[in-house]
Design a protein around this motif. Sequence first.
Motif, PDB file in Angstrom:
ATOM      1  N   GLU A   1       0.821  -1.209   0.000  1.00  0.00           N
ATOM      2  CA  GLU A   1       0.000   0.000   0.000  1.00  0.00           C
ATOM      3  C   GLU A   1       0.859   1.265   0.000  1.00  0.00           C
ATOM      4  OE1 GLU A   1      -2.320  -0.567   3.479  1.00  0.00           O
ATOM      5  OE2 GLU A   1      -3.621  -2.094   2.581  1.00  0.00           O
ATOM      6  N   ALA A   2       2.067   1.139   0.558  1.00  0.00           N
ATOM      7  CA  ALA A   2       2.983   2.287   0.613  1.00  0.00           C
ATOM      8  C   ALA A   2       3.789   2.440  -0.676  1.00  0.00           C
ATOM      9  CB  ALA A   2       3.930   2.142   1.804  1.00  0.00           C
TER      10      ALA A   2
ATOM     11  N   ARG B   1       1.317   0.552  10.663  1.00  0.00           N
ATOM     12  CA  ARG B   1       1.329   1.243   9.365  1.00  0.00           C
ATOM     13  C   ARG B   1       2.265   2.465   9.407  1.00  0.00           C
ATOM     14  NH1 ARG B   1      -3.645   1.021   8.685  1.00  0.00           N
ATOM     15  NH2 ARG B   1      -3.718  -0.681   7.159  1.00  0.00           N
ATOM     16  N   ARG B   2       2.263   3.164  10.512  1.00  0.00           N
ATOM     17  CA  ARG B   2       3.177   4.318  10.644  1.00  0.00           C
ATOM     18  C   ARG B   2       4.635   3.853  10.630  1.00  0.00           C
ATOM     19  NH1 ARG B   2      -0.772   6.266  14.396  1.00  0.00           N
ATOM     20  NH2 ARG B   2       0.468   5.608  16.194  1.00  0.00           N
TER      21      ARG B   2
ATOM     22  N   LYS C   1       5.623   3.109   7.038  1.00  0.00           N
ATOM     23  CA  LYS C   1       5.877   4.357   6.312  1.00  0.00           C
ATOM     24  C   LYS C   1       7.214   4.959   6.714  1.00  0.00           C
ATOM     25  CE  LYS C   1       1.042   5.555   5.419  1.00  0.00           C
ATOM     26  NZ  LYS C   1      -0.071   6.498   5.689  1.00  0.00           N
TER      27      LYS C   1
ATOM     28  N   MET D   1       9.907   3.083   4.832  1.00  0.00           N
ATOM     29  CA  MET D   1       9.931   3.523   3.435  1.00  0.00           C
ATOM     30  C   MET D   1      10.594   4.892   3.307  1.00  0.00           C
ATOM     31  SD  MET D   1       8.589   1.260   1.307  1.00  0.00           S
ATOM     32  CE  MET D   1       7.848   2.129  -0.105  1.00  0.00           C
ATOM     33  N   THR D   2      10.252   5.798   4.200  1.00  0.00           N
ATOM     34  CA  THR D   2      10.847   7.133   4.170  1.00  0.00           C
ATOM     35  C   THR D   2      12.350   7.062   4.376  1.00  0.00           C
ATOM     36  OG1 THR D   2       8.811   8.167   4.990  1.00  0.00           O
ATOM     37  CG2 THR D   2      10.864   9.406   5.282  1.00  0.00           C
TER      38      THR D   2
END
Length: 205
Positions: free
Chosen positions: A23-24, A183-184, A187, A190-191
């Motif tokens: 999703e990310a 989920r955070r 993310k 990914m960041t």
Amino acid sequence: MIVLGLTGSMGMGKSTTAQMFAEAGAAVYDADAAVHALYAKGGEGASHLASLFPEAVSDGIVDRAALSGRVKVDPEALKSLERIVHPLLSTRRAAFLAQAEVDGAEVAVLDIPLLFETGGEMSVDAVVVVTAPEAVQVARVLARPGMDAEKFALLLARQTPDAEKRARADFVIDTGEGLEVARRQVKAVMTAVLDPAWTSPRAQL
């Protein structure tokens, strides 16, 4: 393209976390799905295993329960199975990564339950381990159909302990505090890896 290895013991929420990575924006390879494809009718695994484990192959389909029952009591059979299946999975994984590169993916995630057990951590840029408190893990696993404490213990014995996985991880995602917290964390991973200044901690291993 950055390649992340995603792993975690059973019941930790790895599959859910893999979906969060998708999703990310990451391209996600599912090793379990690849095994299912190998064992399905027409899959390469079925044809290769028929002669070695005839009791576990019927009408060109591998009976995973029968196969599991055989290798569980025969360590040599397990080694034979791995010698057949691991190269087939490696070929599928390489094809996935090549296609992800062609598609322009910035991050590819290899969802592999036995990443450490098979030495897969040496071929990725970073390892993400999914974890949860032991009580949460046990409750999740024992709620699965056909699962009991004895079977859980046998399966867990084949896996690297959670504490060791966390110690060897580059990133840890804890799913014990709920989906939004996890989920955070996804993310944040990914960041971090998409930051131009980020370098693989495994580049010099």
